[in-house]
Design an enzyme around this catalytic site. Structure first.
Site: not given
Lengths: 312, 192
Positions: A58-59, A86, A108, A136
């Site tokens: 979605r995002t 990371k 993200r 967010h």
């Protein structure tokens, strides 16, 4: 000016004026939905990279459409969710993005603080699309936009956020934004999923959904994120639904002019039932549409002013 | 940089007479009001478009539809300005396709605003023709654009600023030439 820094990392950095500027720009951008040609030249020649270290449909799609409708060249990079991706390697990735000529990076990441780290090591504008349990911001902005669109204002409304507050970056960003705009906020959820220190943010904590529902102007139902719960903090999904799910019975306790929000995708029958999604008070489909408009606004606002720009 | 008024070039009556004349010219050129639509460019083009529509109504007895266009997202200087300009709503409550659209703005200068307005309008549909009406044409075009209807041709220097003031926004009707005073001379930011 929070966005003059060319980044959107946290809602807590934004003033009420910053938020209102984003929302009014989003209102103008939303008009594009009613057009035959969904395209404007605003970001022509700019490279926008969607850098997703966590799966998201979605995002990512929402950002991608927002970028494409504003004529940016959009590149999607889905990074495998391995534990070594990371820290240092993120700055390495930043160098790569720099070499690709990225102007905007939407990131993200499962670790809180990754977008801020990226923003420090790259010239491009950085937009946080969700970092760990931290923030967010664009989800909060689209929720605020949806509330303001339906209610005319956010100030003085009573917004109830129900669910897993502890693990929710959506809740955290919403709390900052709602408090900045002057809403009253009550969070509801099981005690095991309630972080400490909420009262210091001016947030009321409750464990009794049935008590607070009749006083709510807005109820924002959070997703139960099974992937974020390594240990069993709730006895069972059925028990969760019994105490905290937006069930058919609870719909009747909700005021006729209240709004129902859900960031999606919904676990139907767990935190929310189908009847609530279909209820006329639900704005869940508007949230999806508004998400694109808000992201267009953010893309426009963060790209303003190159570092070497002189005032025209 | 601060600006001070140097000279008034149109007073209220002159400004209103110019609009009456433009209304007549629009009707003459297009043979009436059929398929006609006005679109005002934010900010001062909007009240000007409404006034033109009112004049046309007085002359022909027909209410021509008026829309509002914000061209910010179509500007060609977005990557060079220091802060993003404020975006306002575009609201054109009719289909522009197969209409004759008269774009209305206060000042025609470099032509870049008109260029952006053309792009923005064409993204909304396919008008049969687009015409441009401005209250003041101050010269210094940077693009091959000209106005179809001009209230006043005003030769200016680039250091000067043409300020159009309208009752609806500024409390009075007038056009003045302003000059910068103080330390540093900079190019005017907006199209005036």
């Amino acid at each position: 000016m929070g966005l003059a820094r060319r980044n959107l990392i946290r809602m807590r950095d934004l003033s009420a004026a910053d938020i209102q500027q984003i929302l009014s720009t989003a209102a103008a951008c939303k008009d594009i939905f009613s057009r035959e040609v969904k395209k404007m030249p605003t970001l022509r020649g700019q490279v926008m990279v969607n850098l997703f270290y966590e799966p998201s449909t979605r995002t990512r799609t929402s950002f991608e459409l927002a970028g494409k409708w504003m004529s940016a060249d959009v590149v999607n990079i889905a990074v495998a969710t391995s534990s070594v991706v990371k820290g240092e390697s993120l700055t390495d990735t930043a160098k790569t993005l720099e070499s690709l000529g990225a102007d905007i990076v939407v990131i993200r990441h499962p670790s809180a603080g990754a977008p801020a780290l990226l923003a420090r090591s790259i010239r491009a504008a950085v937009i946080n699309a969700g970092d760990g349990m931290h923030e967010h911001p664009t989800q909060a902005l689209l929720d605020l936009f949806t509330i303001q669109e339906a209610k005319g204002t956010v100030a003085d409304l009573h917004v109830v956020i129900v669910g897993d507050i502890l693990h929710s970056r959506v809740a955290r960003s919403n709390i900052w934004g709602l408090r900045t705009l002057g809403a009253r906020v009550t969070v509801v959820g099981p005690p095991t999923l309630m972080p400490p220190g909420l009262e210091e943010l001016g947030v009321r904590v409750s464990y009794d959904l049935d008590r607070v529902l009749p006083e709510a102007d807005v109820v924002n139902v959070l997703r139960i994120q099974r992937e974020r719960q390594p240990t069993a903090l709730i006895p069972s999904l059925r028990e969760y639904t019994r105490y905290f799910g937006l069930t058919r019975e609870r719909l009747e306790r909700l005021r006729p002019d209240a709004l129902i929000l859900h960031p999606g995708p919904a676990n139907l029958g767990v935190e929310i039932v189908q009847e609530a999604v279909d209820d006329p008070r639900a704005r869940i489909h508007d949230q999806v549409t508004n998400g694109v408009a808000v992201r267009m606004a953010v893309l426009y606002l963060v790209t303003g002013g190159r570092h070497d720009a002189v005032a025209a | 940089m601060t600006l001070v008024d140097k000279v008034q070039v149109m007073d209220g009556p002159a400004l209103r007479r110019a609009l009456v004349r433009i209304a007549h010219e629009v009707l003459e050129r297009n043979g009436g009001t059929e398929n006609l639509g006005l679109v005002g460019i934010h900010t001062r083009g909007v009240p000007l478009a409404r006034r033109l529509a009112e004049q046309i109504r007085r002359i022909e007895g027909v209410q021509v539809p008026v829309g509002v266009l914000d061209i910010t997202l179509y500007r060609d200087d977005l990557t060079t300005v220091a802060h993003q300009p404020i975006v306002r709503r575009t609201d054109i409550p009719y289909d522009v396709t197969r209409r004759t659209i008269v774009l209305v703005d206060d000042v025609l200068y470099t032509g870049r605003t008109a260029r952006a307005a053309l792009d923005a309008l064409i993204d909304l549909g396919r008008p049969d023709r687009i015409q441009l009406a401005v209250l003041v044409d101050r010269g210094h075009r940077e693009l091959p654009i000209r106005a179809d209807f001009v209230g006043k041709n005003l030769p200016t220097s680039r250091q000067e600023v043409v300020a159009v003031r309208l009752e609806e926004i500024d409390g009075r009707d007038e056009v003045v030439i302003q000059v910068p005073v103080g330390e540093e001379k900079t190019e005017g930011g907006a199209g005036r």
